[in-house]
Each structure stands twice: as structure tokens, then as C-alpha cells.
Scaffold this motif. Structure first.
Motif, short mmCIF file in Angstrom:
data_model
loop_
_atom_site.label_atom_id
_atom_site.label_comp_id
_atom_site.label_asym_id
_atom_site.label_seq_id
_atom_site.Cartn_x
_atom_site.Cartn_y
_atom_site.Cartn_z
N HIS A 70 0.82 -1.21 0.00
CA HIS A 70 0.00 0.00 0.00
C HIS A 70 0.85 1.25 0.00
CE1 HIS A 70 -3.29 -2.65 0.95
NE2 HIS A 70 -2.64 -3.08 2.02
N ILE A 71 0.22 2.33 -0.44
CA ILE A 71 0.77 3.67 -0.29
C ILE A 71 -0.34 4.53 0.29
CG2 ILE A 71 2.47 3.51 -2.16
CD1 ILE A 71 0.49 4.94 -4.01
N ARG A 72 0.04 5.65 0.85
CA ARG A 72 -0.95 6.58 1.41
C ARG A 72 -0.77 7.93 0.74
NH1 ARG A 72 -4.74 6.85 4.98
NH2 ARG A 72 -4.38 4.75 5.72
N ILE A 73 -1.87 8.46 0.24
CA ILE A 73 -1.89 9.74 -0.46
C ILE A 73 -2.35 10.82 0.51
CG2 ILE A 73 -2.86 11.00 -2.44
CD1 ILE A 73 -1.27 8.36 -3.09
N HIS A 74 -1.68 11.96 0.50
CA HIS A 74 -2.07 13.12 1.32
C HIS A 74 -2.21 14.33 0.42
CE1 HIS A 74 -1.21 11.30 5.31
NE2 HIS A 74 -0.37 10.59 4.59
N ILE A 75 -3.33 15.01 0.54
CA ILE A 75 -3.56 16.28 -0.13
C ILE A 75 -3.87 17.26 1.00
CG2 ILE A 75 -4.83 17.53 -1.92
CD1 ILE A 75 -3.45 14.88 -2.88
N ASP A 76 -2.98 18.20 1.23
CA ASP A 76 -3.10 19.08 2.39
C ASP A 76 -3.06 20.54 1.98
OD1 ASP A 76 -3.08 16.90 4.19
OD2 ASP A 76 -0.89 16.85 4.14
N ARG A 77 -3.61 21.35 2.84
CA ARG A 77 -3.57 22.81 2.67
C ARG A 77 -3.06 23.40 3.99
NH1 ARG A 77 -8.43 26.78 0.63
NH2 ARG A 77 -7.07 28.52 0.08
N PRO A 78 -1.73 23.34 4.21
CA PRO A 78 -1.16 23.78 5.49
C PRO A 78 -1.25 25.29 5.72
CG PRO A 78 0.57 23.13 3.97
CD PRO A 78 -0.72 22.79 3.32
N ALA A 79 -1.52 26.04 4.68
CA ALA A 79 -1.73 27.49 4.79
C ALA A 79 -2.67 27.89 3.65
CB ALA A 79 -0.39 28.23 4.68
N PRO A 80 -3.35 29.02 3.76
CA PRO A 80 -4.29 29.40 2.71
C PRO A 80 -3.67 29.47 1.31
CG PRO A 80 -4.65 30.75 4.64
CD PRO A 80 -3.40 29.93 4.91
N ALA A 81 -2.40 29.81 1.23
CA ALA A 81 -1.75 29.96 -0.08
C ALA A 81 -0.79 28.81 -0.41
CB ALA A 81 -1.01 31.30 -0.14
N ARG A 82 -0.93 27.68 0.27
CA ARG A 82 -0.04 26.54 0.01
C ARG A 82 -0.82 25.25 -0.08
NH1 ARG A 82 4.11 26.76 4.68
NH2 ARG A 82 3.25 24.70 4.82
N LEU A 83 -0.48 24.45 -1.08
CA LEU A 83 -1.00 23.09 -1.21
C LEU A 83 0.17 22.13 -1.08
CD1 LEU A 83 -3.32 23.54 -4.32
CD2 LEU A 83 -4.01 23.38 -1.92
N LEU A 84 -0.07 21.00 -0.43
CA LEU A 84 0.97 20.00 -0.25
C LEU A 84 0.42 18.66 -0.72
CD1 LEU A 84 3.84 19.62 0.99
CD2 LEU A 84 2.67 18.84 3.04
N PHE A 85 1.12 18.05 -1.67
CA PHE A 85 0.77 16.74 -2.22
C PHE A 85 1.84 15.77 -1.76
CE2 PHE A 85 -0.49 20.14 -5.05
CZ PHE A 85 -1.84 19.89 -5.22
N ALA A 86 1.46 14.63 -1.18
CA ALA A 86 2.46 13.72 -0.67
C ALA A 86 2.02 12.27 -0.84
CB ALA A 86 2.73 14.00 0.81
N VAL A 87 3.03 11.40 -0.95
CA VAL A 87 2.81 9.96 -0.99
C VAL A 87 3.74 9.34 0.05
CG1 VAL A 87 2.99 7.87 -2.38
CG2 VAL A 87 2.14 9.96 -3.41
N VAL A 88 3.16 8.51 0.90
CA VAL A 88 3.92 7.79 1.92
C VAL A 88 4.03 6.34 1.46
CG1 VAL A 88 4.00 7.05 4.33
CG2 VAL A 88 3.13 9.34 3.74
N ASP A 89 5.27 5.81 1.46
CA ASP A 89 5.49 4.42 1.06
C ASP A 89 6.36 3.71 2.08
OD1 ASP A 89 8.33 4.72 0.44
OD2 ASP A 89 7.74 5.67 -1.44
N HIS A 90 6.59 2.45 1.85
CA HIS A 90 7.36 1.63 2.79
C HIS A 90 8.77 1.34 2.28
CE1 HIS A 90 3.97 0.96 5.45
NE2 HIS A 90 3.24 0.93 4.36
#
Length: 147
Positions: A70-90
Motif C-alpha cells: 500500500h501507499i498513502r496519499i495526502h492532499i493538504d492545505r497547510p496554509a491558505p496559499a499553500r498546497l501540499l501533495f504527498a505519498v507515503v510508502d514503505h
């Protein structure tokens, strides 16, 4: 068969969505769908093309180079003007590396694309002691304009 954990918005902290996907090529399409949903919820539809391309490259690298089912996908908005796209793997012992592919190479351009489109990108290890982390997170950050 894809085993999904339903994408859920965070109930506390900054806005974000995450979803567990099977580590297979089809996961990229599911991750792009999550990007479209998240950005629509945040009224940031104008960033969908860049966001889906970033997450596609992150997922493709995890599918190709990581281990585990498996992998885990993250779509985050840590600040109003920032988007963060991430994938967590093993595969914490396999950090991403920028390469200079030759003109006939069929792979090795994903991180170059990430480097060009993202405002910042990187990786970090997650979980366990520093000497033996359990997972790796590869991320790309995009600055956005808000109205």
C-alpha cells in the motif's frame, strides 16, 4: 481489487485529505480523483492540472520504487496559499534522486517534472527511531493565490 480507505477530510488542524491505495499503477488515477475533489472543495479548481500531474509523478515513483502492498496519499492545505501533495510508502531507505536521463531513456523524468512544477519538493522519513524509520514521505508544495 483495490483496497481503499475512504478519503476523509481531517477533523482537526489544517484542511487535508488522505487515502490508502494499493501500490499499483492504477493508484495514480485514484490519487488524481482525490486531488480534484480536494481542490474543488477549496475552490482552487484552477490548480487541478498542476496538482494532478504532481500527484501522478509521486504515485508513479512509489509504485515503481517502493515496497509493501500500500501507499498513502495526502492532499493538504497547510496554509491558505499553500498546497501540499504527498505519498507515503514503505521504502525509507530509497530516497528519491534527481537524474539526468538521456534522450532515449524511457524513464527518469518524473522528479525533473516535479522540480519544474512544484515550488518546493522533498522527502522525509516517518515513524520508528531515526536509525530505522518505517516509511518515507515524498512531497511537493505548490503556492496558490486565493481570492
Amino acid at each position: 481489487m483495490t483496497r481503499l480507505t475512504s478519503a476523509q477530510p481531517r477533523s482537526t488542524g489544517y484542511p487535508g485529505y488522505e487515502q490508502q491505495l494499493d501500490r499499483r499503477p492504477e493508484a495514480a488515477a485514484e490519487a488524481r480523483a482525490l486531488v480534484r475533489v480536494a481542490l474543488a472543495c477549496w475552490n482552487l479548481d484552477e490548480h487541478v492540472d498542476t496538482g494532478t500531474l504532481l500527484i501522478s509523478e509521486l504515485v508513479a515513483n512509489a509504485v515503481r520504487h517502493a515496497s509493501g502492498p500500500h501507499i498513502r496519499i495526502h492532499i493538504d492545505r497547510p496554509a491558505p496559499a499553500r498546497l501540499l501533495f504527498a505519498v507515503v510508502d514503505h521504502a525509507p531507505d530509497q530516497p528519491p534522486r534527481l537524474r539526468t536521463p538521456g534522450p532515449d531513456d524511457t524513464c527518469g523524468r518524473g522528479l525533473l517534472l516535479l522540480d519544474e512544477l512544484a515550488d518546493r519538493w522533498g522527502h522525509d522519513t516517518v515513524g520508528g527511531p531515526v536509525a530505522r524509520p518505517r516509511t518515507k514521505r515524498v512531497w511537493a508544495e505548490l503556492r496558490v493565490t486565493t481570492s
